[in-house]
Design an enzyme around this catalytic site. Sequence first.
Site, PDB file in Angstrom:
ATOM      1  N   LYS A 280       0.846  -1.196   0.000  1.00 11.51           N
ATOM      2  CA  LYS A 280       0.000   0.000   0.000  1.00 11.51           C
ATOM      3  C   LYS A 280       0.884   1.249   0.000  1.00 11.51           C
ATOM      4  CE  LYS A 280      -3.943   0.312   2.083  1.00 11.51           C
ATOM      5  NZ  LYS A 280      -5.087   0.324   3.013  1.00 11.51           N
ATOM      6  N   GLU A 364     -18.066  -8.884  10.270  1.00 16.04           N
ATOM      7  CA  GLU A 364     -18.982  -8.199  11.178  1.00 16.04           C
ATOM      8  C   GLU A 364     -19.945  -9.147  11.883  1.00 16.04           C
ATOM      9  OE1 GLU A 364     -17.515  -5.356   8.102  1.00 16.04           O
ATOM     10  OE2 GLU A 364     -18.392  -7.361   8.026  1.00 16.04           O
ATOM     11  N   ARG A 392     -24.471  -5.879   7.871  1.00 17.60           N
ATOM     12  CA  ARG A 392     -24.173  -7.290   7.646  1.00 17.60           C
ATOM     13  C   ARG A 392     -24.519  -8.147   8.859  1.00 17.60           C
ATOM     14  NH1 ARG A 392     -18.472  -7.925   4.520  1.00 17.60           N
ATOM     15  NH2 ARG A 392     -19.134  -7.046   2.538  1.00 17.60           N
TER      16      ARG A 392
END
Length: 624
Positions: A280, A364, A392
């Site tokens: 990243k 989640e 979710r």
Amino acid sequence: MRILDRIRDHQGLTALSSEELNCLCAEIREFLVSHVAKTGGHLASNLGVVELTVAIETVFDTNKDRLVFDVGHQSYIHKLLTGRQADFDGLRQFGGMAGFPKPSESRADAFVAGHASSSVSIALGMARARTLRKEDYHVIALMGDGAATGGMAYEGLNDAAVSKEPMVIILNDNEMSIDRNVGGMAKHLSRLRTKERYLGMKEHYRNALDKLPGGRSVYRVTRAVKQWLKRMVLPTTIFDNMGLAYLGPVDGHDLPELIRVLKVAKELSAPVVVHVLTHKGHGYRFAEENPSRFHGIGKFDPETGASIGGGGKSFSDAFGETMVKLAQENEKLCAITAAMPGGTGLLRFKEIFPDRLFDVGIAEEHAVSMAGGLAKQGMVPVVALYSTFLQRAYDQIMQDVSMLGLHVILAVDRAGLVGEDGETHHGVFDVGFLRQAPGMMVLCPASCCELSHMLTWAVQEHSGPVAIRYPRGKDLSYTDSAWQNISDVKEKGALTCHRAGTDLTIVTYGTLIENAMDAAKRLSEQGIEATVLRLLAISPLPVEAVLEHMGENKRIIVVEETNTGCGIHAQLSVLLRQKNCTVDAIDLGTGFVTHGSLSALHHAYGMDGEGIANYVLEVLHRED
């Protein structure tokens, strides 16, 4: 003329030499840094996939082939290379280009993508549709940024392996998900099995044995022996064990190698995983040194990396500070997050109480169910999730928390409109599904101070499930000490009156109080005096308290950042109908809300001070 200025589609890329493709990558990084510095956006994740995206767009034609992103904030380079370079000045701005894939924006955007771990399932659906309709195109799923930590990814991978549908699954491993294979033998065998000659020999060998009597049995035996020998030399990956072809790991910043491997994967007539290693922020020092900060960043100085404006404490900061203080006082308190300890303000908590911070990855459902288990056994879990991701875990909230009345605290960050991230990230549905959960209390602070008081109360005094929903962004000046004595909040809720009037009552909650007060001021200038009430708790609804503050006026206007049918308007209407009250509402309508600054969205949906005042005047005019 820059090479980037000449690229509009797949054909433009295929005409470039290897040297020109490498120059293109450098130009893309320069373009991304300069433009995101002006608009804000997701920088580090895009810098990490420059070569990978260039390779994908070179090998595949995404106007025809279907490229499904898993974490759609990695799509900037894809947009650049599919004819949208001129649109980057309006990136994530109201009326401008979205920061996530959007099929209505371009044929090249195969599917919307804002939540992680779903790309393989979507891509498999597209592959099966291709087979059923006898069409000809390639399907590519691009997983990344921890998407492989979510259980849904493995549901899709498992089914893809069984399906045998030809598709390319690219795992962008930026050290946030799957560990690397190590050792010289691993690299050697990886390169060996991606050679076209090796794969061609496999295909030729299988076809030849198919033509011989008993050939298939011979092939199965020799294949089993080969697999046994390979496992003895090299540990298998989870993909091998699932029955998926596996290519990699591949250096995600080696463009020629990426193009070569993707061409190999493209020719396989089976589902194949291409494991790519990236970093990243690659190519921009400040993003490399602090990828989390540059994951999603506002405007900044590209020369120094310093942010421009946006100072002050955020609600997430206040939440994190209060959690640390409460944990110091209560050893039962623990925190759970889904791959976002930084975004939810829990980094300091993680540093001080590493044993009491559980980062479960992008899972989640697991986070909420685990919180139920912790609470059942005497802990006090606080689950910190963004509103849009909490969606979710609807079933887990019902089954594993509310049904037993467990003391689980849901810290619902990014509630309401979040601005530039748009449809996939606006937290406009949680009011509806949280209030459906029996026994769930829902609190709505309008300031950092109030958030701290509510969280403290929820931890120390409450005993059942409670959700505290708060917005993205900075503090407001209202509500100095609105959250005071609430010992009776469970019976009748809580509200505060910010302004008394005789002509109508405006009811709202959270930070919309600022707009409501602005509207009341505008109305007062026209001789109309409005009472302004802010609900501190929206479940249970404080109906009696609303009636008490309304006095003799029977007209109520509810203002809330929810879709029609998801807020408090309908229930408040039913409860107050017997009192001969008329309740109207300003909300976000029935569709998904686009991207743009908060002020632009409030104005567009008539929720700023001017819009609320105009709506009130329209309602009063209808009654005359």
